[in-house]
Design a protein around this motif. Structure first.
Motif, short mmCIF file in Angstrom:
data_model
loop_
_atom_site.label_atom_id
_atom_site.label_comp_id
_atom_site.label_asym_id
_atom_site.label_seq_id
_atom_site.Cartn_x
_atom_site.Cartn_y
_atom_site.Cartn_z
N ARG A 167 -6.66 0.03 3.86
CA ARG A 167 -7.11 -1.10 3.30
C ARG A 167 -8.51 -0.80 2.14
O ARG A 167 -8.78 -1.20 2.08
CB ARG A 167 -7.82 -2.90 4.54
CG ARG A 167 -6.95 -2.64 4.67
CD ARG A 167 -7.27 -4.10 5.78
NE ARG A 167 -8.12 -3.59 6.89
CZ ARG A 167 -8.83 -4.45 8.22
NH1 ARG A 167 -8.28 -5.62 7.73
NH2 ARG A 167 -9.00 -3.88 9.14
N LYS A 168 -9.50 0.73 2.14
CA LYS A 168 -10.42 1.27 1.08
C LYS A 168 -9.34 2.26 1.06
O LYS A 168 -10.09 2.53 -0.18
CB LYS A 168 -11.27 1.82 2.87
CG LYS A 168 -11.91 0.65 2.88
CD LYS A 168 -12.99 1.12 4.44
CE LYS A 168 -13.97 -0.19 5.29
NZ LYS A 168 -15.26 0.55 6.07
N SER A 169 -8.58 3.31 1.41
CA SER A 169 -8.42 4.34 0.80
C SER A 169 -6.43 4.44 0.96
O SER A 169 -6.59 4.69 1.82
CB SER A 169 -9.23 5.33 0.64
OG SER A 169 -8.69 6.61 0.33
N LYS A 182 0.59 -0.90 0.22
CA LYS A 182 0.09 0.06 -0.19
C LYS A 182 0.96 0.92 0.19
O LYS A 182 1.54 1.16 0.78
CB LYS A 182 -1.29 -0.26 1.44
CG LYS A 182 -1.35 -0.69 1.75
CD LYS A 182 -3.34 -1.11 0.69
CE LYS A 182 -4.05 -1.77 0.56
NZ LYS A 182 -5.53 -1.60 -0.38
N LYS A 226 -7.46 -1.29 12.74
CA LYS A 226 -7.85 -0.94 11.84
C LYS A 226 -7.35 0.06 10.72
O LYS A 226 -7.16 0.71 9.01
CB LYS A 226 -9.65 -0.66 11.72
CG LYS A 226 -10.03 -2.06 12.04
CD LYS A 226 -11.60 -1.86 12.67
CE LYS A 226 -12.53 -3.01 13.20
NZ LYS A 226 -13.74 -2.95 13.39
N TRP A 237 -5.05 -9.47 6.97
CA TRP A 237 -5.41 -8.53 7.24
C TRP A 237 -6.06 -7.22 6.36
O TRP A 237 -6.76 -6.70 5.75
CB TRP A 237 -4.50 -7.20 8.24
CG TRP A 237 -4.86 -7.13 8.68
CD1 TRP A 237 -4.99 -5.83 9.34
CD2 TRP A 237 -4.51 -4.96 8.06
NE1 TRP A 237 -6.32 -4.41 9.76
CE2 TRP A 237 -5.00 -4.05 8.50
CE3 TRP A 237 -3.35 -4.62 7.07
CZ2 TRP A 237 -5.07 -2.80 8.25
CZ3 TRP A 237 -3.69 -3.36 6.34
CH2 TRP A 237 -3.51 -2.48 7.12
N LEU A 238 -4.96 -7.99 4.88
CA LEU A 238 -4.90 -7.16 3.96
C LEU A 238 -6.31 -8.15 3.20
O LEU A 238 -7.01 -6.85 2.37
CB LEU A 238 -4.03 -7.57 2.89
CG LEU A 238 -2.33 -6.65 3.63
CD1 LEU A 238 -1.32 -7.03 2.49
CD2 LEU A 238 -2.57 -5.40 3.45
N SER A 239 -6.63 -8.65 3.57
CA SER A 239 -7.84 -8.91 2.77
C SER A 239 -8.74 -8.90 3.41
O SER A 239 -10.03 -9.17 2.59
CB SER A 239 -7.52 -10.73 2.96
OG SER A 239 -7.47 -11.29 3.97
N GLY A 240 -8.68 -7.98 4.52
CA GLY A 240 -9.99 -7.17 4.98
C GLY A 240 -10.48 -7.69 6.64
O GLY A 240 -11.85 -7.50 7.28
N SER A 241 -9.77 -9.20 7.28
CA SER A 241 -10.24 -9.64 8.26
C SER A 241 -9.43 -8.78 9.52
O SER A 241 -8.96 -8.09 8.99
CB SER A 241 -9.51 -11.59 8.26
OG SER A 241 -10.06 -12.01 7.65
N ASN A 242 -10.39 -9.26 10.44
CA ASN A 242 -10.11 -8.15 11.84
C ASN A 242 -9.70 -8.93 13.06
O ASN A 242 -10.73 -10.09 13.12
CB ASN A 242 -10.62 -7.00 12.37
CG ASN A 242 -10.63 -6.18 11.00
OD1 ASN A 242 -9.48 -4.96 10.37
ND2 ASN A 242 -12.59 -5.71 10.33
N ASP A 283 -7.28 4.99 6.22
CA ASP A 283 -8.16 3.52 6.50
C ASP A 283 -7.31 3.14 5.16
O ASP A 283 -7.67 3.06 4.25
CB ASP A 283 -9.57 3.70 6.58
CG ASP A 283 -10.42 2.25 6.59
OD1 ASP A 283 -9.33 1.22 6.42
OD2 ASP A 283 -11.40 1.51 6.61
#
Length: 875
Positions: A599-601, A563, A582, A776-781, A597
């Motif tokens: 992972r989103k932007s 990123k 997060k 984490w990069l795939s969206g898991s928390n 954030d």
């Protein structure tokens, strides 16, 4: 007779908040108080804030505003005979009378009376203390005395030309007009007449303040003076004081022996400060009869030479007059038309329930009724004074919130735990670097040796280091920042000036030889790196900031960049991951605080104003991620702590705590278990400690720790390294020029044999990853599991058996009880004789030879007489 008076600072719940006080160039008051209402200047010119002396039924204060003038309100004053009649004057050359209502009601949009003297800017306004319908105004060039009941509204005459403003002061022996204020360039003089024929003068010249005593019959020289210095003055808050007003005597809590109450106006709140005598109930010697609320004469009587005094009333609760019934209220009369002024119809007082003229000769509002049930406790709007019978908890509530860590103690541990004989340390690491880092097993320290070398010391091997060269980690370039992997005590990440990040693996047992080949090198930045941080939950995830104004995320398992975050316009001072992993917060030299954030932007999801100073800053998440704590500098390069809401950065700071003046940035360590933040800077000797609260006042300052000599910084160890048996809440390593010394921060507790579960909640196992970087990069928390720090052989203090309280000391009433000299003498003699034991028992001296029995008994029987003589001699 000496009367002890102490100041009671009300807790923040007793402050009037939601205040935005203004700071204008005027000679009048910024705040005035009647028995019911508080009026003050706001930051918007021409607007006045209004609140009540007592809170509403919900225990809170309502603050409203009144649009009074077209320009700055230079002065204001409440009528001494009507709590709701307010006079204001302004730079717009008008004076207005307002009949204000309770803050909860709709305020009048038009004044009841407007005076336009035509003499330019008006500076002061003051009601006459004994007669109704009489006002004093101060203009730029002439003093004005207005009688609103006369058509010609006469002016004061035959006054010295140097006098710019005349106001009517509080007069005890005479109610005649006296020149009470004189304004010259850089000079402000304010006089008050007393029955002792003396005047008190507040003298300000070139920022030098004095209080002078004058005899009003001889004004050629002052009787005496006292210098007050040049400070702007602080009392309860750290912000500047905009003004102070005294609450009228009739509004005091006499049942708590409150003798004075002042309201301190600051930039954001009004702080009540009560001065009380430590007594109970009503004491007549503290409360002589005070002036009432009925005028002694009309303005016309005063102009004709009248010299009457306002009738005095008792402050005793049982002697207070009852409020007049509506049928007994004086009839309302029309306001006269006055030259150079115009009146406004009375119907403009929408929502205000009143039936009397603002300038009627009779009092329009009687003194408030009093009873013991309404003048003490929360019902009066202010907390009662502490009494000897009150509990410690009640006293704490009275003084405001208090931290359980306020007496925290920092102490350097025994020399056996020190690592000494350090040589060649690099004391000039970049400001974004913490200076050194440590984990539970080892500590890494940079050396001032070519090649960016880092020494690694095992904490299990304290003692004096050998004089010979030590094995190091050689980076071949200058080190910018470095940190340990939180999930691998052998892994060290190092950022260099060559824009590369090197990962080193320290062997078990420590360095035995110099390391020259890193385990992994990642590269992507185009310029030198500022700082690096590992993710708090995901393994093999690292974030870095650089001179290329980007923030990049790295997957160390794959050895690649994943990123790139943009949006910074200048140097990135600091970064911090949120507790849940997060979000990422940054503080930048461009004066902005940002939240990403990742992972989103690639752009920030929030942005707000940060510290104004450009020397450096750090950021950390506090209070379960609800707030951001930023340590930085203000515009004057003074160190300060700023608290931001993580949900609304654009709103700016919600609290500020000043520290001191120092060139180094405060580096924060936050303990989420106790909500305690510990801060210090490179080269400092003082360590600041605060408890952070999620509500006002937000910062609770605790005892600080001072090192004997300047240190390079602190590196904190995991919570499991703390000794819970000694109530140790944090342990740090302190780096000095030649040693590494452990410092234990403990909380003093009496029952150390019990586990203090109130300061040791279950702690997060942050040294174990909750998920992988790819997850984490795939969206898991995820979140860390939690463990208890309680040893198996200790009982929680919350489950400890309750002990019956034992009174160690006599009640304070015993000590406060007055005794006569004879009683004191008898008690002293009794105590001394009791020490001798029973005189009827045989004494050891009886078996000695050389003294006759009759002679010895005579001496013993005369011993009380001897004691009495001795006591008299000592007296």
């Amino acid at each position: 007779i000496r009367i002890v008076i102490y100041a009671v600072f009300f807790p923040t719940e007793g402050w009037i908040n939601n205040v935005r006080a203004g700071s204008f160039s005027c000679q009048g008051n910024h705040i005035k108080v009647s028995s019911k209402l508080v009026a003050f200047n706001t930051e918007q010119a021409g607007m006045l804030g209004l609140s009540s002396v007592k809170p509403g039924s919900d225990g809170k204060w309502t603050v409203t505003q009144i649009s009074c003038h077209a320009d700055v309100v230079t002065d204001l004053d409440f009528s001494p005979f009507d709590d709701r009649l307010l006079a204001t004057c302004s730079a717009d050359e008008t004076m207005k009378l307002w009949r204000v209502c309770d803050p909860e009601q709709e305020q009048p949009s038009e004044a009841e009376l407007t005076l336009s003297p035509g003499q330019g800017r008006l500076e002061l306004v003051l009601f006459h203390p004994t007669s109704s319908g009489l006002l004093a105004l101060g203009a730029n060039k002439c003093p004005l005395i207005w009688d609103t009941s006369r058509q010609d509204a006469p002016l004061a005459e035959n006054l010295p030309s140097c006098v710019a403003i005349v106001c009517v002061a509080h007069v005890c022996s005479s109610a005649r007009v006296c020149p009470t204020a004189c304004f010259l360039p850089f000079i402000c003089v304010s006089l008050c007449v007393y029955s002792i024929h003396a005047l008190v003068v507040l003298y300000v010249q070139m920022r030098s303040r004095e209080v002078r005593l004058w005899d009003h019959r001889k004004l050629n020289s002052s009787v005496g003076s006292v210098s007050l210095g040049t400070s702007s003055g602080h009392c309860m808050t750290d912000t500047s004081t905009r003004g102070v007003a005294m609450v009228p005597k009739l509004a005091l809590d006499v049942m708590s022996c409150e003798v004075v109450r002042v309201l301190q106006l600051t930039d954001s709140c009004i702080v009540p400060i009560s001065y009380q005598v430590p007594r109970k109930e009503f004491h007549a010697d503290l409360y002589p009869d005070t002036v009432g609320t009925t005028p002694a004469m009309s303005a016309e009587e005063w102009w004709k030479g009248g010299n009457k005094q306002v009738e005095r009333v008792s402050l005793h609760p049982d002697k207070q007059p009852k409020p007049k019934a509506a049928s007994q209220a004086p009839a309302k009369r029309d306001l006269p038309s006055v030259n150079s002024c115009h009146s406004v119809p009375q119907e403009s007082t929408r929502g205000c329930s009143t039936s009397s003229s603002p300038l009627s000769t009779a009092s329009s509002s009687a003194a408030p009724s009093r009873s013991p049930s309404t003048t003490s406790g929360l019902s009066s709007g202010f907390l009662p004074s502490p009494s000897p019978s009150q509990s410690i908890k009640t006293l704490h509530n009275l003084m405001g919130p208090s931290s359980k860590f306020r007496h925290i103690q920092g102490a350097v541990m025994h020399k056996d735990t020190h690592i000494t004989n350090l040589r060649g340390l690099n004391l000039t690491t970049p400001g974004e670097c913490d200076g050194f880092c440590a984990n539970a097993r080892r500590v890494a320290v940079p050396l001032a040796i070519a090649g960016g070398q880092i020494a690694v010391f095992e904490l299990s091997q304290p003692g004096k280091l050998p004089d010979t060269a030590l094995p190091t980690i050689q980076n071949s370039v200058n080190v910018a920042d470095f940190c340990w992997d939180p999930f691998d005590t052998h892994r060290l990440a190092v950022a260099g000036d060559d824009a590369k990040i090197r990962l080193w693996q320290v062997p078990e047992g420590g360095l035995t030889e110099t390391l020259t080949e890193p385990e992994l090198i990642v590269q992507g930045h185009t310029e030198k790196i500022y700082s690096i941080k590992f993710h708090p939950l995901a393994s093999d995830l690292l974030v870095s900031s650089s001179y290329d104004l980007t923030v990049r995320l790295w997957d160390l398992e794959k050895g690649e960049q994943v990123k790139v975050l943009t949006g910074h316009q200048d140097q990135v001072f600091g970064m911090a991951w949120s507790p849940d992993g997060k979000l990422l917060a940054t503080v930048c030299k461009d004066g902005k605080v940002r939240i990403y954030d990742p992972r989103k932007s690639a752009e920030p999801v929030q942005e707000g104003p940060g510290p104004e100073g450009h020397r450096g800053a750090r950021v950390v998440w506090v209070c379960d991620g609800k707030y951001l704590l930023v340590s930085g500098f203000d515009s004057r390069s003074e160190r300060e702590l700023y608290l931001f809401s993580a949900e609304s950065l654009s709103s700016g700071t919600i609290a500020v705590a000043p520290a001191d003046v120092s060139p180094s940035t405060l580096i924060p360590f936050y303990d989420p278990d106790t909500s305690v933040v510990i801060l210090t800077g490179k080269g400092d000797t003082r360590v600041y400690i605060f408890e952070i609260m999620p509500e006002a006042p937000y910062f609770l300052e605790c005892s600080s720790f001072n090192s004997p000599e300047p240190h390079k910084g602190l590196a904190f160890l995991p919570k499991t390294e703390c000794s819970v048996r000694e109530v140790e809440v944090a342990r740090a390593l302190m780096l000095s020029k030649t040693s590494i010394e452990p410092v234990a921060f403990t909380v003093p507790r009496v029952k150390k044999e019990f586990f203090q579960d109130d300061v040791y909640p279950d702690t997060a196992v942050w040294w174990e990853p909750a998920l992988t970087a790819s997850a984490w990069l795939s969206g898991s928390n995820g979140q860390h599991r939690r463990i208890s720090l309680k040893p198996k052989d200790m009982t929680p203090v919350s489950e400890a058996p309750k002990e019956a309280p034992v009174r160690k000391y006599l009640p304070s009433a015993v000590y406060l009880e007055e005794k006569t000299d004879e009683q004191k003498k008898e008690e002293l003699l009794s105590a001394m004789v009791a020490k001798l034991g029973n005189l009827d028992d045989p004494l050891p001296q009886d078996s000695f030879e050389g003294v006759d029995d009759d002679e010895w008994v005579s001496e013993v029987l005369d011993f009380p007489v001897f004691l009495s003589s001795l006591v008299n001699f000592l007296k």
